[in-house]
Design an enzyme around this catalytic site. Structure first.
Site, PDB file in Angstrom:
ATOM      1  N   GLU A 124      83.481 -18.661  68.822  1.00  0.00           N
ATOM      2  CA  GLU A 124      82.131 -18.203  68.447  1.00  0.00           C
ATOM      3  C   GLU A 124      81.964 -16.699  68.636  1.00  0.00           C
ATOM      4  O   GLU A 124      81.163 -16.073  67.955  1.00  0.00           O
ATOM      5  CB  GLU A 124      81.056 -18.921  69.275  1.00  0.00           C
ATOM      6  CG  GLU A 124      80.600 -20.223  68.653  1.00  0.00           C
ATOM      7  CD  GLU A 124      79.323 -20.794  69.257  1.00  0.00           C
ATOM      8  OE1 GLU A 124      78.925 -20.394  70.373  1.00  0.00           O
ATOM      9  OE2 GLU A 124      78.724 -21.670  68.627  1.00  0.00           O
ATOM     10  N   LYS A 139      72.984 -25.946  60.031  1.00  0.00           N
ATOM     11  CA  LYS A 139      71.652 -26.376  60.477  1.00  0.00           C
ATOM     12  C   LYS A 139      70.663 -26.325  59.317  1.00  0.00           C
ATOM     13  O   LYS A 139      69.872 -27.239  59.129  1.00  0.00           O
ATOM     14  CB  LYS A 139      71.144 -25.464  61.599  1.00  0.00           C
ATOM     15  CG  LYS A 139      71.883 -25.627  62.917  1.00  0.00           C
ATOM     16  CD  LYS A 139      71.190 -24.799  63.988  1.00  0.00           C
ATOM     17  CE  LYS A 139      72.048 -24.667  65.215  1.00  0.00           C
ATOM     18  NZ  LYS A 139      71.549 -23.648  66.131  1.00  0.00           N
ATOM     19  N   HIS A 183     105.429 -33.444  72.522  1.00  0.00           N
ATOM     20  CA  HIS A 183     106.044 -34.493  71.699  1.00  0.00           C
ATOM     21  C   HIS A 183     105.271 -34.719  70.411  1.00  0.00           C
ATOM     22  O   HIS A 183     105.356 -35.773  69.806  1.00  0.00           O
ATOM     23  CB  HIS A 183     106.176 -35.775  72.530  1.00  0.00           C
ATOM     24  CG  HIS A 183     107.174 -35.596  73.641  1.00  0.00           C
ATOM     25  ND1 HIS A 183     108.430 -36.152  73.620  1.00  0.00           N
ATOM     26  CD2 HIS A 183     107.106 -34.859  74.769  1.00  0.00           C
ATOM     27  CE1 HIS A 183     109.090 -35.781  74.706  1.00  0.00           C
ATOM     28  NE2 HIS A 183     108.301 -34.989  75.426  1.00  0.00           N
TER      29      HIS A 183
HETATM   30  O1  PA5 Z   1      76.896 -19.813  72.601  1.00  0.00           O
HETATM   31  C1  PA5 Z   1      75.857 -20.211  72.119  1.00  0.00           C
HETATM   32  O2  PA5 Z   1      74.805 -19.542  72.161  1.00  0.00           O
HETATM   33  C2  PA5 Z   1      75.755 -21.578  71.458  1.00  0.00           C
HETATM   34  O3  PA5 Z   1      76.975 -22.219  71.393  1.00  0.00           O
HETATM   35  C3  PA5 Z   1      74.767 -22.456  72.228  1.00  0.00           C
HETATM   36  O4  PA5 Z   1      75.191 -22.603  73.556  1.00  0.00           O
HETATM   37  C4  PA5 Z   1      74.592 -23.834  71.588  1.00  0.00           C
HETATM   38  O5  PA5 Z   1      74.307 -23.697  70.225  1.00  0.00           O
HETATM   39  C5  PA5 Z   1      73.463 -24.605  72.266  1.00  0.00           C
HETATM   40  O6  PA5 Z   1      72.266 -23.901  72.159  1.00  0.00           O
HETATM   41  P1  PA5 Z   1      70.996 -24.231  73.020  1.00  0.00           P
HETATM   42  O7  PA5 Z   1      71.312 -24.085  74.457  1.00  0.00           O
HETATM   43  O8  PA5 Z   1      69.962 -23.268  72.560  1.00  0.00           O
HETATM   44  O9  PA5 Z   1      70.594 -25.671  72.694  1.00  0.00           O
END
Ligand code: PA5
Length: 423
Positions: free
Chosen positions: A278, A413, A299
């Site tokens: 990310e 989303k 393996h």
């Molecule tokens: O790194 C990030 O910001 C995302 O991966 C969030 O952790 C994830 O989308 C969850 O978001 P939230 O805590 O707002 O539900």
């Protein structure tokens, strides 16, 4: 007590002199991070978080954990991404929880949730629901369903003890739910992004309830902050790691496989994949993070690592002293001819497998490096979390991306909301 970085199997691929050649760029990345002048600078509060955490706050959470455990058989931790992976990676790496911790809101598989609800229906249950935005679909729906089950079992007053919300201080539906219903809540700081939030209440609240040694986890991260925050290319191994992977990617090695011969690192590697995937992969750039657990994957994926397309580099995470010892027994018949290791610890054999693999992959054209944790404990895990956070910030800036946003996550989303008819 430390983490050791071994670069023996980078010879001929990346040397210290190559890192030194880009030292001015690393220094700029470092200064941008330190001064908050790089992209996403407003969300880099994680960098001095370990030293800012008050010991009183840790004590308060340890007490909360004791209290919740006194009336709970198990806890359900609801969250996804950064609100899930750090918790699970700590619990599964340390294997030291005092009550079982279950996870929901990280997928929407109906069979998964059905089995979870069935398995806890006769138990005394508490819930920690975590969402920074307070608006993420998967945990929001899981919380609705779990809350409905809890409402059938407990009074409103009892729910106020059993439901704990971790979310933004002001905004979001979860903040509203917590305040309206009088549920206990903890605030996620504005300046710490989801995947960097393991040392905020996101990680510390559920881990304290599970009975994990959060004091040592934070102490380890403090040691990480001390060791990996300086611009010192000779000694700062987080910066050496960041620079090495950046330089390898410039040589066409676009996949990083992090591998371990210790299966309890499985979810630590899942956490790492989120942090790196990310943070770096945007604007058509990034290194694809993959993970392997050996010997299992030797393996299967071992073939690819040894002889597949040479676009891969590998980082091993080794553990110097596992927590237990099992000696290989002597067998009088010795039909399998393994009396050669009779009387030796199983970890000795595992270590030879790691050494052999690192050397074979290197000879097969896969440059590799190793991070060795002296011990498999909360302190070293905290240090490792900080190591990886620092390194991804530097390597993200070297790649020329904002390591602290995740705009691509919105695409699915939008389409899902359209399909669901949500405004
Ligand atoms: O790194 C990030 O910001 C995302 O991966 C969030 O952790 C994830 O989308 C969850 O978001 P939230 O805590 O707002 O539900």
């Amino acid at each position: 007590m430390s983490i050791i970085f071994n670069r023996e199997h980078l010879k001929g691929f990346i040397e210290q002199k190559d890192i030194n050649k880009i030292s001015s760029r690393i220094e700029k990345a470092h200064n941008d991070l330190e001064q908050g002048t790089g992209s996403g600078g407003e969300i880099t509060g994680w960098k001095d978080l370990p030293s800012r955490i008050e010991n009183n706050f840790i004590d308060e959470l340890v007490k909360l954990g004791e209290e919740v455990r006194s009336y709970s058989d198990c806890v359900i931790s609801i969250g996804i991404g950064g609100s899930y992976l750090g918790i699970r990676s700590s619990v599964e790496f340390l294997r030291e929880y005092k009550i079982p911790i279950h996870y929901a809101g990280n997928n929407m598989s109906v069979d998964y949730l059905h089995h979870l609800l069935e398995s806890v229906k006769d138990k005394s249950v508490s819930v920690v629901v975590i969402s920074k935005s307070g608006a993420t679909t998967e945990p929001a729906i899981a919380f609705r369903i779990v809350k409905q089950m809890l409402k059938e079992k407990y009074s409103e007053e009892e729910l106020k003890k059993r439901i704990i919300c971790v979310t933004d201080g002001e905004k979001g539906a979860l903040r509203h739910i917590a305040d309206t219903n009088g549920y206990r809540s903890f605030v996620i700081p504005d300046d710490v992004g989801g995947r960097f939030s393991i040392l905020t209440p996101v990680g510390l609240v559920p881990l304290a309830i599970a009975g994990v040694d959060i004091k040592s986890l934070v102490d380890g991260a403090r040691k990480g902050e001390e060791e990996y925050s300086k611009f010192d290319l000779e000694n700062n191994i987080a910066y050496q790691y960041a620079a090495t992977r950046y330089l390898l990617s410039k040589k066409g090695k676009h996949i990083e496989v992090t591998a371990s011969f210790y299966d309890n690192l499985y979810y630590v590697l899942e956490w790492w994949k989120q942090l790196y995937g990310e943070s770096e992969a945007k604007d058509g750039k990034g290194i694809f993070p993959a993970s392997l657990i050996m010997s299992t994957d030797l393996h299967s994926m071992g073939q690819l690592m040894q002889e597949g397309a040479r676009n891969v580099f590998e980082t091993f995470i080794d553990i110097e002293r596992p927590n237990h010892s099992i000696l290989v027994p002597k067998d009088d018949e010795d039909l399998d001819e393994f009396n050669i290791v009779a009387g030796k610890d199983l970890d000795y054999v595992n270590t030879q497998a790691y050494k052999a693999t690192a050397s074979a992959h290197f000879e097969g054209g896969v440059p590799n490096m190793t991070l060795t944790l002296c011990q498999a404990d909360a302190f070293h895990l905290g240090q490792l979390y900080y190591f990886y956070e620092r390194a991804v910030a530097i390597s993200g800036y070297l790649l020329g991306v904002n390591p602290f946003n995740q705009p691509g996550v919105e695409a699915y989303k939008k389409k899902m909301f359209a399909l669901l008819g949500k405004k």
